[in-house]
Design a protein around this motif. Structure first.
Motif, PDB file in Angstrom:
ATOM      1  N   ILE A 170    -117.865  38.753 -27.604  1.00  0.00           N
ATOM      2  CA  ILE A 170    -119.276  38.513 -27.884  1.00  0.00           C
ATOM      3  C   ILE A 170    -120.016  38.321 -26.569  1.00  0.00           C
ATOM      4  O   ILE A 170    -119.474  37.759 -25.616  1.00  0.00           O
ATOM      5  CB  ILE A 170    -119.465  37.271 -28.795  1.00  0.00           C
ATOM      6  CG1 ILE A 170    -120.950  37.064 -29.138  1.00  0.00           C
ATOM      7  CG2 ILE A 170    -118.883  36.022 -28.158  1.00  0.00           C
ATOM      8  CD1 ILE A 170    -121.192  35.951 -30.136  1.00  0.00           C
ATOM      9  N   LEU A 171    -121.260  38.825 -26.516  1.00  0.00           N
ATOM     10  CA  LEU A 171    -122.128  38.600 -25.364  1.00  0.00           C
ATOM     11  C   LEU A 171    -123.091  37.468 -25.689  1.00  0.00           C
ATOM     12  O   LEU A 171    -123.759  37.491 -26.731  1.00  0.00           O
ATOM     13  CB  LEU A 171    -122.928  39.870 -25.040  1.00  0.00           C
ATOM     14  CG  LEU A 171    -124.020  39.714 -23.970  1.00  0.00           C
ATOM     15  CD1 LEU A 171    -123.407  39.429 -22.607  1.00  0.00           C
ATOM     16  CD2 LEU A 171    -124.913  40.956 -23.926  1.00  0.00           C
ATOM     17  N   ILE A 172    -123.163  36.477 -24.818  1.00  0.00           N
ATOM     18  CA  ILE A 172    -124.123  35.387 -24.967  1.00  0.00           C
ATOM     19  C   ILE A 172    -125.051  35.407 -23.752  1.00  0.00           C
ATOM     20  O   ILE A 172    -124.638  35.087 -22.641  1.00  0.00           O
ATOM     21  CB  ILE A 172    -123.413  34.029 -25.113  1.00  0.00           C
ATOM     22  CG1 ILE A 172    -122.587  34.025 -26.395  1.00  0.00           C
ATOM     23  CG2 ILE A 172    -124.436  32.889 -25.117  1.00  0.00           C
ATOM     24  CD1 ILE A 172    -121.793  32.760 -26.628  1.00  0.00           C
ATOM     25  N   TYR A 173    -126.274  35.851 -23.994  1.00  0.00           N
ATOM     26  CA  TYR A 173    -127.275  35.942 -22.931  1.00  0.00           C
ATOM     27  C   TYR A 173    -127.864  34.556 -22.703  1.00  0.00           C
ATOM     28  O   TYR A 173    -128.232  33.863 -23.632  1.00  0.00           O
ATOM     29  CB  TYR A 173    -128.366  36.931 -23.330  1.00  0.00           C
ATOM     30  CG  TYR A 173    -129.326  37.295 -22.218  1.00  0.00           C
ATOM     31  CD1 TYR A 173    -129.185  38.487 -21.526  1.00  0.00           C
ATOM     32  CD2 TYR A 173    -130.366  36.443 -21.869  1.00  0.00           C
ATOM     33  CE1 TYR A 173    -130.076  38.835 -20.512  1.00  0.00           C
ATOM     34  CE2 TYR A 173    -131.259  36.780 -20.848  1.00  0.00           C
ATOM     35  CZ  TYR A 173    -131.096  37.971 -20.179  1.00  0.00           C
ATOM     36  OH  TYR A 173    -131.964  38.296 -19.163  1.00  0.00           O
ATOM     37  N   SER A 174    -127.969  34.153 -21.425  1.00  0.00           N
ATOM     38  CA  SER A 174    -128.402  32.809 -21.030  1.00  0.00           C
ATOM     39  C   SER A 174    -127.356  31.779 -21.441  1.00  0.00           C
ATOM     40  O   SER A 174    -127.649  30.786 -22.111  1.00  0.00           O
ATOM     41  CB  SER A 174    -129.768  32.456 -21.625  1.00  0.00           C
ATOM     42  OG  SER A 174    -130.290  31.294 -21.019  1.00  0.00           O
ATOM     43  N   GLY A 175    -126.149  32.021 -21.007  1.00  0.00           N
ATOM     44  CA  GLY A 175    -125.037  31.137 -21.349  1.00  0.00           C
ATOM     45  C   GLY A 175    -125.119  29.762 -20.720  1.00  0.00           C
ATOM     46  O   GLY A 175    -124.445  28.836 -21.174  1.00  0.00           O
ATOM     47  N   GLY A 176    -125.951  29.598 -19.689  1.00  0.00           N
ATOM     48  CA  GLY A 176    -126.109  28.289 -19.070  1.00  0.00           C
ATOM     49  C   GLY A 176    -127.148  27.418 -19.741  1.00  0.00           C
ATOM     50  O   GLY A 176    -127.315  26.249 -19.383  1.00  0.00           O
ATOM     51  N   SER A 177    -127.867  27.960 -20.729  1.00  0.00           N
ATOM     52  CA  SER A 177    -128.852  27.176 -21.468  1.00  0.00           C
ATOM     53  C   SER A 177    -128.140  26.237 -22.436  1.00  0.00           C
ATOM     54  O   SER A 177    -126.941  26.365 -22.699  1.00  0.00           O
ATOM     55  CB  SER A 177    -129.788  28.101 -22.241  1.00  0.00           C
ATOM     56  OG  SER A 177    -129.070  28.807 -23.254  1.00  0.00           O
ATOM     57  N   ASN A 178    -128.897  25.292 -23.001  1.00  0.00           N
ATOM     58  CA  ASN A 178    -128.284  24.368 -23.947  1.00  0.00           C
ATOM     59  C   ASN A 178    -127.748  25.090 -25.176  1.00  0.00           C
ATOM     60  O   ASN A 178    -126.631  24.816 -25.631  1.00  0.00           O
ATOM     61  CB  ASN A 178    -129.293  23.288 -24.361  1.00  0.00           C
ATOM     62  CG  ASN A 178    -129.623  22.336 -23.237  1.00  0.00           C
ATOM     63  OD1 ASN A 178    -128.749  21.789 -22.591  1.00  0.00           O
ATOM     64  ND2 ASN A 178    -130.912  22.130 -22.988  1.00  0.00           N
ATOM     65  N   VAL A 179    -128.547  26.023 -25.716  1.00  0.00           N
ATOM     66  CA  VAL A 179    -128.061  26.808 -26.852  1.00  0.00           C
ATOM     67  C   VAL A 179    -126.841  27.620 -26.441  1.00  0.00           C
ATOM     68  O   VAL A 179    -125.845  27.695 -27.165  1.00  0.00           O
ATOM     69  CB  VAL A 179    -129.166  27.735 -27.392  1.00  0.00           C
ATOM     70  CG1 VAL A 179    -128.626  28.611 -28.522  1.00  0.00           C
ATOM     71  CG2 VAL A 179    -130.356  26.928 -27.888  1.00  0.00           C
ATOM     72  N   GLY A 180    -126.913  28.224 -25.268  1.00  0.00           N
ATOM     73  CA  GLY A 180    -125.810  29.046 -24.798  1.00  0.00           C
ATOM     74  C   GLY A 180    -124.513  28.285 -24.637  1.00  0.00           C
ATOM     75  O   GLY A 180    -123.437  28.777 -24.998  1.00  0.00           O
ATOM     76  N   LEU A 181    -124.578  27.074 -24.100  1.00  0.00           N
ATOM     77  CA  LEU A 181    -123.370  26.279 -23.909  1.00  0.00           C
ATOM     78  C   LEU A 181    -122.712  25.928 -25.242  1.00  0.00           C
ATOM     79  O   LEU A 181    -121.482  25.955 -25.369  1.00  0.00           O
ATOM     80  CB  LEU A 181    -123.687  25.001 -23.127  1.00  0.00           C
ATOM     81  CG  LEU A 181    -124.140  25.208 -21.679  1.00  0.00           C
ATOM     82  CD1 LEU A 181    -124.530  23.878 -21.046  1.00  0.00           C
ATOM     83  CD2 LEU A 181    -123.054  25.886 -20.844  1.00  0.00           C
ATOM     84  N   PHE A 182    -123.524  25.599 -26.242  1.00  0.00           N
ATOM     85  CA  PHE A 182    -122.953  25.338 -27.565  1.00  0.00           C
ATOM     86  C   PHE A 182    -122.372  26.615 -28.169  1.00  0.00           C
ATOM     87  O   PHE A 182    -121.297  26.605 -28.772  1.00  0.00           O
ATOM     88  CB  PHE A 182    -124.014  24.750 -28.504  1.00  0.00           C
ATOM     89  CG  PHE A 182    -124.265  23.288 -28.297  1.00  0.00           C
ATOM     90  CD1 PHE A 182    -123.258  22.354 -28.508  1.00  0.00           C
ATOM     91  CD2 PHE A 182    -125.509  22.833 -27.902  1.00  0.00           C
ATOM     92  CE1 PHE A 182    -123.491  20.993 -28.325  1.00  0.00           C
ATOM     93  CE2 PHE A 182    -125.754  21.480 -27.723  1.00  0.00           C
ATOM     94  CZ  PHE A 182    -124.742  20.559 -27.938  1.00  0.00           C
ATOM     95  N   ALA A 183    -123.081  27.732 -28.008  1.00  0.00           N
ATOM     96  CA  ALA A 183    -122.608  28.991 -28.577  1.00  0.00           C
ATOM     97  C   ALA A 183    -121.291  29.423 -27.945  1.00  0.00           C
ATOM     98  O   ALA A 183    -120.397  29.925 -28.644  1.00  0.00           O
ATOM     99  CB  ALA A 183    -123.672  30.073 -28.399  1.00  0.00           C
TER     100      ALA A 183
END
Length: 360
Positions: A170-183
């Motif tokens: 899976i690709l998670i764009y903006s992985g350093g954001s709060n949503v990204g870290l949880f995802a």
């Protein structure tokens, strides 16, 4: 009780939106009635709140006059309804999020808050109020985004290892954001290989939370690099959803689905679809953003089920070390500190951390 309440009429909010910056302060601390609860609700004495960009956007542009502000909270159960009392009791530690910014009696930036009993979670003793408050909108959004990508709750709940079969990516764009870290953490729990994008300063952060590889979203060359290294990605969660982020995700995918957090329009690549989520659809009320001009969102029972399952099992996931909170900056204080923190977010500062205010 005291609560943060908006006071702008629609014309001034629209002018602020057109200018791209607020015309003065659009909310203030007011004395209001403690909200009454229904059979399904819980009254919470608020001990901590986490701050999100949507909070200042509600104040500046979105929220109708006389709306209560704030979404993420942690606190203590003060009273229960007839049905919610089957799960909750007075004195329980509780956390979650609400649809702040739309109703006069629902907003976490307050001394007391009413919440849906099935859309909150019991906070273990070892978790601080500030940490607990951070599992609000970002965590729920990550969970809902993965569910939109057909990543099953059963795999997240029970855990799925790569030994159980081919490991999808899976690709998670903006992985350093709060949503990204949880995802990242939830996708890893479900058995996925996670490819993330971030700014170089957040590479290590995304990797500490489980990303297998991280690429710089600021350069289009990363699209080709990801496609070369991971040619079979069919799922992407765009945790930024501005500018060219959704197109970046679509370009990476061979085929499949991109889930965005803002409406990015129709897809421009064959065999790739965009799905837009709004986490407030979990609350079982039809609503309109920027009424009477903005889009209308219907009730989505499946969204409520996804968040309810997540919160119902979150304490267990925490005990297993599956879902850590993002790095937080906890500030002791009250309403003044909330306004100061929102101004920090408004300026685009405070990146790489979750701002929380723990009430003194």
């Amino acid at each position: 009780m005291k609560a943060v309440i908006t006071h702008r009429f629609l014309p001034k909010r629209l002018l602020s939106l057109a200018l791209g910056s607020p015309l003065g302060q659009g909310a203030q601390v007011n004395d209001v009635r403690v909200p009454s609860i229904t059979d399904n609700e819980v009254l919470v004495k608020v001990h901590a709140v986490a701050l999100n960009p949507i909070d200042f956007k509600d104040i500046d542009f979105i929220s109708p006059r006389n709306s209560a502000i704030g979404c993420d909270y942690a606190g203590e159960v003060a009273s229960v309804g007839k049905i919610s009392g089957q799960r909750w009791k007075v004195g329980d530690r509780i956390a979650g999020f609400v649809h702040g910014g739309l109703y006069p009696d629902v907003g976490s930036f307050a001394e007391y808050l009413k919440v849906d009993g099935d859309l909150a979670w019991k906070v273990p003793a070892e978790i601080t109020p500030g940490e607990a408050a951070s599992y609000g909108v970002p965590a729920a959004t990550a969970m809902l985004g993965l569910s939109y990508l057909d990543i099953g709750w059963v795999d997240i709940k029970n855990g799925r290892s790569s030994a159980q079969g081919d490991q999808p990516t899976i690709l998670i764009y903006s992985g350093g954001s709060n949503v990204g870290l949880f995802a990242i953490q939830l996708a890893k729990r479900a058995g996925y290989k996670v490819v993330a994008t971030a700014s170089p300063r957040s590479f290590d952060l995304a990797k500490r939370y489980g990303a297998d590889a991280v690429y710089d979203y600021r350069t289009s060359a990363s699209i080709g690099d990801i496609k070369k290294d991971y040619p079979n990605i069919t799922r992407a969660l765009d945790c930024f959803s501005e500018g060219t982020s959704a197109a970046f995700c679509a370009d990476v995918l061979r085929e499949g689905k991109v889930v965005t957090l803002l409406d990015q329009g129709k897809p421009k690549k064959a065999n790739v679809t965009y799905t837009f989520l709004m986490v407030y659809t979990a609350f079982g009320r039809k609503f309109q953003m920027l009424a009477p001009l903005g889009p209308v969102f219907p009730v989505k029972p499946a969204d409520r089920k996804a968040i309810s399952q997540f919160y119902g099992n979150l304490s267990t996931l925490l005990s297993l070390g599956v879902v850590r909170p993002p790095p937080i900056t906890a500030i002791k204080g009250g309403f003044s500190e909330i306004f100061e923190g929102l101004e920090t977010l408004r300026k685009g500062e405070g990146r790489g951390t979750k701002l929380v205010v723990e009430f003194e």
